[in-house]
Design a protein around this motif. Structure first.
Motif, short mmCIF file in Angstrom:
data_model
loop_
_atom_site.label_atom_id
_atom_site.label_comp_id
_atom_site.label_asym_id
_atom_site.label_seq_id
_atom_site.Cartn_x
_atom_site.Cartn_y
_atom_site.Cartn_z
N GLU A 35 0.46 11.73 7.03
CA GLU A 35 1.53 12.08 7.95
C GLU A 35 1.84 10.86 8.82
O GLU A 35 0.93 10.18 9.29
N CYS A 36 3.10 10.60 8.99
CA CYS A 36 3.55 9.48 9.81
C CYS A 36 3.46 9.89 11.28
O CYS A 36 4.11 10.85 11.69
N SER A 37 2.66 9.20 12.07
CA SER A 37 2.49 9.55 13.49
C SER A 37 3.66 9.07 14.34
O SER A 37 3.99 9.69 15.35
N THR A 38 4.27 7.96 13.96
CA THR A 38 5.41 7.41 14.69
C THR A 38 6.48 7.01 13.68
O THR A 38 6.24 6.95 12.49
N SER A 39 7.66 6.74 14.20
CA SER A 39 8.66 6.13 13.32
C SER A 39 8.32 4.64 13.22
O SER A 39 7.40 4.14 13.87
N LEU A 51 0.03 5.69 10.55
CA LEU A 51 -0.22 6.76 9.59
C LEU A 51 -1.52 7.48 9.91
O LEU A 51 -2.53 6.83 10.17
N ASN A 52 -1.49 8.80 9.86
CA ASN A 52 -2.70 9.60 10.03
C ASN A 52 -3.21 9.96 8.64
O ASN A 52 -2.61 10.77 7.94
N VAL A 53 -4.33 9.35 8.22
CA VAL A 53 -4.84 9.51 6.85
C VAL A 53 -6.11 10.36 6.79
O VAL A 53 -6.76 10.41 5.76
N TYR A 82 -9.17 6.93 11.54
CA TYR A 82 -8.39 7.59 10.50
C TYR A 82 -6.89 7.50 10.79
O TYR A 82 -6.10 8.11 10.09
N THR A 83 -6.53 6.77 11.82
CA THR A 83 -5.13 6.45 12.09
C THR A 83 -4.95 4.98 11.79
O THR A 83 -5.53 4.13 12.44
#
Length: 144
Positions: A35-39, A51-53, A82-83
């Protein structure tokens, strides 16, 4: 299912900078559903994506193996987050990566926004004693 990153990862010094290390070319690229945390954001003229992996078992296994290799090489007890903040290839005022949706249709980087589900091809370009340099090679947008 056996994860491919259970082997012992070996860091080798780069040719021109001995404070910089790399992973063997067969083990430095991984595809991650995240999931993309920011643009996409700008920092010192370079483009990055956060990215939150943490939900990807493959990436967590890769990070665990990489932590072990870094701790062996640098004699530290480093824990990787994990980010991931990954660099996007951007030169001459344009992005140099392919962005598509699940059907394969081309999209633009404007479609990559915060809280967007992505499948990202990440490459570890270099490893330092204080962190890892990640590069995004391809983005597939999963929830348009």
């Amino acid at each position: 299912m056996l994860c491919p990153y259970h082997f012992k990862m070996i860091l080798t010094p780069c040719k021109y900078n001995h404070e910089l290390f790399k992973i063997a070319s067969h083990g430095n690229v991984l595809n991650v559903d995240c999931e993309c945390s920011t643009s996409i954001f700008d920092k010192h003229g370079k483009k990055y994506l956060e990215l939150n992996v943490g939900h990807s078992d493959e990436c967590v296994s890769f990070l665990t193996s990489l932590e072990g290799a870094m701790n062996d090489r640098f004699r530290t007890q480093q824990i990787l987050p994990y980010t991931i903040v990954a660099k996007l290839p951007f030169r001459y005022g344009r992005f140099e990566l392919k962005v598509s949706d699940e059907e394969g249709y081309l999209r633009t980087t404007d479609d990559v926004r915060a809280n967007t589900r992505l499948r990202v091809r990440l490459e570890v370009t270099s490893v330092y004693d204080y962190g890892v340099h990640w590069m995004v090679r391809h983005i597939t947008i999963l929830n348009i």
